[in-house]
Write an enzyme that holds these catalytic residues in place. Structure first.
Site, short mmCIF file in Angstrom:
data_model
loop_
_atom_site.label_atom_id
_atom_site.label_comp_id
_atom_site.label_asym_id
_atom_site.label_seq_id
_atom_site.Cartn_x
_atom_site.Cartn_y
_atom_site.Cartn_z
N SER A 578 0.84 -1.20 0.00
CA SER A 578 0.00 0.00 0.00
C SER A 578 0.88 1.25 0.00
O SER A 578 1.64 1.45 -0.93
CB SER A 578 -0.96 -0.04 1.20
OG SER A 578 -1.99 0.90 1.04
N ASP A 663 -9.78 -3.54 -5.63
CA ASP A 663 -9.17 -2.71 -4.58
C ASP A 663 -9.79 -1.32 -4.55
O ASP A 663 -9.81 -0.62 -5.56
CB ASP A 663 -7.66 -2.61 -4.83
CG ASP A 663 -6.89 -2.12 -3.61
OD1 ASP A 663 -7.48 -1.42 -2.77
OD2 ASP A 663 -5.69 -2.44 -3.51
N HIS A 698 -8.08 -4.75 -1.60
CA HIS A 698 -6.86 -4.31 -0.95
C HIS A 698 -6.30 -5.35 0.03
O HIS A 698 -5.08 -5.51 0.13
CB HIS A 698 -7.14 -3.00 -0.20
CG HIS A 698 -5.91 -2.20 0.09
ND1 HIS A 698 -5.12 -1.66 -0.90
CD2 HIS A 698 -5.34 -1.83 1.26
CE1 HIS A 698 -4.12 -0.99 -0.35
NE2 HIS A 698 -4.23 -1.09 0.95
#
Length: 726
Positions: A578, A663, A698
């Site tokens: 991330s 995501d 995600h």
């Protein structure tokens, strides 16, 4: 950038029956070198701001939610799907020779996990609550028992049954009504973090017809047992922006809007105070917060603001007795604890309980009837401080590991002298502990089981080191390795960090990580700026116009580990996800020759374009983290480090990128565009692959064990580069 030396076999001259035959030098190809990597088409898109034009040849990869959800894909959608599938196929082919290793790693990782595990129960309102797993099940059973002898187990929610037939299933926000008769819960079956809230009657085991769509997943129950408050999301940006009141038995269209957060740099939330006295809602962004409260006995009453929002004023609220207790940065960079009467809540009424300290970060607090528990961070490590309200006793719980994590757990009972907390270190599995705050006696309720007969925490060594960054700052490093591991230039080492949002990189135990340590890897955590390990200034020195400190700290830690003989550039690997994926992209551009391989998970790499587009989830909310590129100064600074914008025609190390098609945090097109540009420009012959999970977002796969298939891929990628195939 180094390229791994290709094995050359120099064949000697051979004389056979007086005949001299000269054989040519042969080169052994790497498994992927006979494959043709995908090539993405290029459609130049001009992006102009502040008189500067960027050319994005892969802008076409971006799809809207409507395109992704359409029953029949349009031409653009089909092109994107074809490219993502081609990358997946190439990854599968390039890593085919590691299939056996991946299976070994997966079986090994899952084999260490107790299959019929259960959580330590906690008590609340006459019941004991816990989750448990049955063998072979990917999802948990959510259970409770009455606090009475021979009480029968009630299965409130059956995760395996609810997830049956679904490619993705996330259950969250479980909350039981005050009378113990109802439970609310949120379900996401897409992985976009848009939950539908359901309600179940625990008396007759029936699901109510009420459905609250497009929410954050949780509710706050009023004390009438029929009114709940919940947060909904903007359908495009996914910003949590509205709070509604819902009465059981009515349609969502009849719900009453009680708060609308108009400022698109703020998000909102709602919860019930630990005292059960108030419903509390809040609005927050990076540099400011605002709270409102409502008597939980009067759900139709008037909300009151505790302290109106101000720029650079952050605070958090808990209720105890006649006061609100507030953690705040008011005249306190490292935060302090204040209290204020419930009927006089603005900052001019705040009185210090725990004053500000320059060398201690106040991270949180938990009030009890006779004690105040403080979660603090000092010298980069978490601490737990126990203080009597009368001030007669004040002490810290002691811990022995050089690097560890200690944090308060579920503590719902005010009138007790028992504190429940959790403890773990790089060598010590996580434990749940009850601590008597008066006698200081400890009872270990549970320690994470590692189902490996050869495992002993005494077989591993943890160290705490400090690297000097280029500006003279000392950056902490936590590392762990198996006893007997030789630390030298041939030792493989994996360096991990995150370095954003003030989120500290914690030195916790991972049974998964043993698969690397037992094969000779050293695992290191770089506690770089952008986190909060060393106090609030540590975070502020790694954001906005100081963001590059995050990247240079990580590089300087890597250089330090090489200089100190823990590894070498030929055997050092980097991993981040991330915002940590942004870190990976930045250090790849800044010093690619320092790494043999890099794993970038769900990486935020197209910084400028994403922060320029306010329709993308999280963008407006994060201007105070990264800056607003509509301001030329921030635009130019972002552009100078944005990984996608700084890919160059040069050698890069071996790279594995992972992403998820659904995501909502970092859209799939960022890593997809990035790998396409890397393929176009890089001059090396190293491995470059991407794993795009077409079913998830995600957080990856939702099942308890399924997620470890990607872990096995990540590990196999590095182990294969080290020539370790079993």
């Amino acid at each position: 950038m180094k390229t791994k030396i290709i094995n050359l076999f120099l064949l000697s001259f051979v004389f056979l029956i007086g005949c001299k035959t000269e054989q040519k030098e042969e080169t052994k190809l790497k498994p992927y070198e006979s494959l043709t990597a995908p090539t993405a088409k290029k459609i130049a898109e001009e992006l102009t701001a502040h008189g500067d034009t960027r050319i994005d040849n892969y802008f076409w990869m971006r799809l809207s939610d409507e395109q992704k959800n359409a029953e029949t894909p349009d031409a653009q959608t089909q092109d994107v799907l074809d490219y993502l599938n081609a990358e997946n196929d190439y990854k599968d082919a390039a890593m085919k020779h590691t299939d056996s290793l991946q299976k070994t790693l997966f079986d090994e990782i899952v084999g260490r996990i107790k299959k019929d595990d259960s959580s330590v129960p906690y008590n609340d309102n006459g019941y004991s609550y816990y989750t448990r797993f049955e063998k072979g099940m990917d999802y948990a059973l959510y259970c409770r028992k009455k606090l009475e002898d021979d009480a029968k187990e009630e299965i409130m929610l059956n995760g395996p049954e609810m997830a049956k037939g679904l490619a993705y299933f996330a259950l969250g926000g479980l909350s039981v009504s005050p009378n113990n008769e109802m439970i609310s819960y949120g379900i996401d079956t897409v992985s976009r973090r848009r939950y539908t809230i359901h309600f179940k009657n625990l008396v007759d085991d029936q699901i109510l017809s009420d459905k609250l769509v497009n929410t954050t997943g949780s509710v706050a129950w009023a004390n009438d047992n029929k009114t709940v408050f919940y947060t909904s999301k903007d359908s495009i940006t996914l910003r949590a922006n509205k709070i509604y009141k819902h009465v059981l038995g009515t349609d969502q269209s009849q719900d009453v809007l009680v708060f609308d957060e108009k400022d698109d740099t703020f998000s909102t939330f709602v919860y019930k105070s630990r005292s059960d006295k108030y419903i509390i809602s809040g609005s927050y962004q990076t540099l400011s917060t605002e709270y409102r409260y409502l008597d939980a006995d009067t759900p139709n009453g008037e909300w009151k603001v505790i302290q109106p929002r101000e720029r650079d004023l952050e605070y958090g609220v808990a209720h105890f007795g006649d006061h609100f207790y507030i953690r705040t940065n008011l005249d306190a960079k490292n935060f302090k604890l204040v209290k204020t009467p419930v009927n006089a809540t603005t900052k001019d009424n705040w009185v210090d309980v725990i004053p500000h300290r320059d060398d201690v970060l106040l991270q949180g607090f938990t009030p009890f009837k006779n004690h105040l528990v403080l979660s603090e961070r000092k010298n980069g490590l978490s601490t737990i401080r126990v203080r009597k309200w009368d001030g007669n006793e004040d002490h810290y719980i002691s811990f022995n590991d050089p690097a560890y994590v200690a944090y308060t757990s579920t503590n719902l009972d005010f009138d007790t002298n028992i504190l429940r907390y959790s403890y773990t270190s790089l060598t010590t599995p996580s434990s749940v502990i009850d601590y008597n705050m008066d006698t200081r006696e400890q009872t270990v309720l549970k320690e994470e089981e590692v189902l490996d007969p050869n495992f002993s925490k005494d077989n591993y060594v943890s160290e705490r080191l400090y690297a000097t960054a280029r500006d003279g700052v000392k950056v902490p490093i936590s590392l762990v390795y198996k006893k007997g591991t030789q630390k030298n230039a041939k030792t493989p080492l994996l360096l991990y960090s995150y370095g954003s949002y003030g989120s500290s990189t914690e030195p916790y135990f991972s049974s998964t990580r043993l698969s690397l340590l037992d094969r000779g890897f050293v695992f290191a955590l770089a506690h770089i700026r952008g986190g909060e390990e060393m106090g609030r200034h540590w975070y502020e020195d790694g954001k906005l116009l100081k963001k590059k400190n995050t990247f240079t700290d990580f590089i300087d830690v890597g250089d330090f580990l090489v200089k100190e003989g823990y590894t070498s550039a030929d055997h050092m690997y980097a991993y981040g996800g991330s915002a940590g994926g942004l870190l990976m992209g930045a250090v790849l551009n800044m010093k690619p020759e320092l790494w043999n391989g890099v794993v970038a998970a769900v990486p935020f790499v197209d910084v400028v374009s994403t922060m320029m587009d306010e329709t993308i989830p999280l963008t407006t909310f994060e201007f105070d983290e990264w800056g607003n590129p509509k301001n030329k100064e921030y635009y130019e600074y972002m552009k100078s480090y944005s990984p996608y914008d700084n890919v160059e025609a040069k050698e890069y190390p071996n790279i594995l990128i992972t992403t998820g098609y659904w995501d909502s945090q970092v859209q799939y097109w960022e890593p997809a565009k990035w790998i396409a540009k890397l393929r176009e420009l890089k001059t090396d012959n190293n491995l470059l692959i991407m794993d795009c999970d077409m079913e998830t977002g995600h957080g990856g796969a939702s099942g308890r064990f399924e997620r470890y298939k990607r872990t096995a891929l990540n590990y196999a990628f590095m182990l294969d580069l080290e020539g370790i195939n079993k």
